[in-house]
Design a protein around this motif. Sequence first.
Motif, PDB file in Angstrom:
ATOM      1  N   UNK A  92     116.843  90.827 -10.435  1.00 28.26           N
ATOM      2  CA  UNK A  92     116.242  90.369  -9.175  1.00 28.26           C
ATOM      3  C   UNK A  92     116.273  88.851  -9.079  1.00 28.26           C
ATOM      4  N   UNK A  93     115.940  88.197 -10.164  1.00 33.54           N
ATOM      5  CA  UNK A  93     115.872  86.735 -10.181  1.00 33.54           C
ATOM      6  C   UNK A  93     117.265  86.115 -10.011  1.00 33.54           C
ATOM      7  N   UNK A  94     118.240  86.672 -10.685  1.00 32.66           N
ATOM      8  CA  UNK A  94     119.612  86.158 -10.594  1.00 32.66           C
ATOM      9  C   UNK A  94     120.151  86.314  -9.176  1.00 32.66           C
ATOM     10  N   UNK A  95     119.949  87.480  -8.583  1.00 35.64           N
ATOM     11  CA  UNK A  95     120.463  87.722  -7.226  1.00 35.64           C
ATOM     12  C   UNK A  95     119.768  86.829  -6.217  1.00 35.64           C
ATOM     13  N   UNK A  96     118.462  86.649  -6.363  1.00 40.10           N
ATOM     14  CA  UNK A  96     117.721  85.785  -5.446  1.00 40.10           C
ATOM     15  C   UNK A  96     118.164  84.336  -5.586  1.00 40.10           C
ATOM     16  N   UNK A  97     118.407  83.894  -6.831  1.00 40.75           N
ATOM     17  CA  UNK A  97     118.872  82.534  -7.060  1.00 40.75           C
ATOM     18  C   UNK A  97     120.221  82.304  -6.402  1.00 40.75           C
ATOM     19  N   UNK A  98     121.081  83.305  -6.460  1.00 38.32           N
ATOM     20  CA  UNK A  98     122.399  83.198  -5.834  1.00 38.32           C
ATOM     21  C   UNK A  98     122.267  83.061  -4.322  1.00 38.32           C
ATOM     22  N   UNK A  99     121.437  83.896  -3.718  1.00 39.23           N
ATOM     23  CA  UNK A  99     121.250  83.858  -2.259  1.00 39.23           C
ATOM     24  C   UNK A  99     120.631  82.535  -1.829  1.00 39.23           C
ATOM     25  N   UNK A 100     119.703  82.016  -2.643  1.00 32.11           N
ATOM     26  CA  UNK A 100     118.995  80.783  -2.298  1.00 32.11           C
ATOM     27  C   UNK A 100     119.835  79.527  -2.525  1.00 32.11           C
ATOM     28  N   UNK A 101     120.991  79.669  -3.150  1.00 30.53           N
ATOM     29  CA  UNK A 101     121.845  78.520  -3.386  1.00 30.53           C
ATOM     30  C   UNK A 101     121.449  77.679  -4.580  1.00 30.53           C
ATOM     31  N   UNK A 102     120.776  78.276  -5.554  1.00 32.50           N
ATOM     32  CA  UNK A 102     120.421  77.539  -6.765  1.00 32.50           C
ATOM     33  C   UNK A 102     121.690  77.063  -7.471  1.00 32.50           C
ATOM     34  N   UNK A 103     121.577  75.929  -8.131  1.00 34.35           N
ATOM     35  CA  UNK A 103     122.745  75.334  -8.772  1.00 34.35           C
ATOM     36  C   UNK A 103     122.965  75.807 -10.203  1.00 34.35           C
ATOM     37  N   UNK A 104     121.907  76.241 -10.863  1.00 35.27           N
ATOM     38  CA  UNK A 104     122.018  76.510 -12.300  1.00 35.27           C
ATOM     39  C   UNK A 104     120.960  77.532 -12.696  1.00 35.27           C
ATOM     40  N   UNK A 105     121.362  78.483 -13.529  1.00 40.63           N
ATOM     41  CA  UNK A 105     120.440  79.507 -14.030  1.00 40.63           C
ATOM     42  C   UNK A 105     120.496  79.494 -15.548  1.00 40.63           C
ATOM     43  N   UNK A 106     119.331  79.306 -16.179  1.00 46.56           N
ATOM     44  CA  UNK A 106     119.223  79.297 -17.637  1.00 46.56           C
ATOM     45  C   UNK A 106     118.479  80.554 -18.072  1.00 46.56           C
ATOM     46  N   UNK A 107     119.134  81.383 -18.840  1.00 47.37           N
ATOM     47  CA  UNK A 107     118.556  82.654 -19.286  1.00 47.37           C
ATOM     48  C   UNK A 107     118.187  82.571 -20.756  1.00 47.37           C
TER      49      UNK A 107
END
Length: 307
Positions: A92-107
């Motif tokens: 959910x978090x990854x998909x939402x970040x993609x839609x919101x245009x986030x630049x970077x995701x750290x897992x």
Amino acid sequence: MILVAGGTGTLGRRLLTLLTERALDVRILSRNPGKAQPLVGDRVQFVSGDVRDARAVQQAVGGVRTVISAMTGFGPDRDLSPRTVDWEGNANLIRAAKVAGAEHFILLSVRQAAPDHPIELFRMKHRAEEELRSSGLAWTIIRPAAYMETWLALLGEPLLHTGSTRVFGRGENPMNFVSASDVAGIADLAVADEAMRGAAIEVGGPENLTMNEVIEAFKTLTGARGKVGHVPLPVLRGIAAVMKPLNPTMAGLAKASVVMDTTDMTFDASETRRRYPSIPVTRLADVIRKDYAERSSRQLREDAVQA
């Protein structure tokens, strides 16, 4: 703005300190206002939400440039699970970040994450890693070993509070432990260092220790005394089998205990340390002294003054 999911946990609290020390604005996503509110300040916001709720996650990522997932559903809470949090919540978090245009995701994943690992947490973290890799987001995956702070709380603190503690299994299998502070340092570095994007980084500590050795170090450095009991492996295997249809959470914890007591959990962290020399190398004794021995000494002095 940086969103930290799991900002109230063992790693998250330490990461918040590092980020705010660099004058970065942080938003905590948590379903527990009681834990989050004390952390709120000039540079720290709190958004109430559950990562299992896709709509709440979408609202939380608005205006965020970097998303850090430091959450887990592994533990005694029957309302959570690695599947619903570490996999579905992260998805959910990854998909939402993609839609919101986030630049970077750290897992924040886990060392030895794999699709066929016998521990569910490791399988679900692997699924989250695969979701992130295929998302199109710029990503960094951090795979830490077991947190020293978590296991000291589980094994050591009961000796101080109740005079006894319990090891699930023989406690003789060496495993790698890393300080959550060191892992937070890696995550903080990943926020600023674009060279860490597209990297999967395994992070471990300088020592491979058994659970029994962890307890002995705790007793030696804090002066704690008490009984150390063991739950035999056959009993743990029985719990895992019998409780699976009745209490999957308990069954999963029992199975994880068997795996950690019988499989290779060691790690040589020297290569990672060479790549990131600015990150401290914290030993178990350092954490015990800082979090327990020094605190106990201060408390004794305060008690003496009051007397």
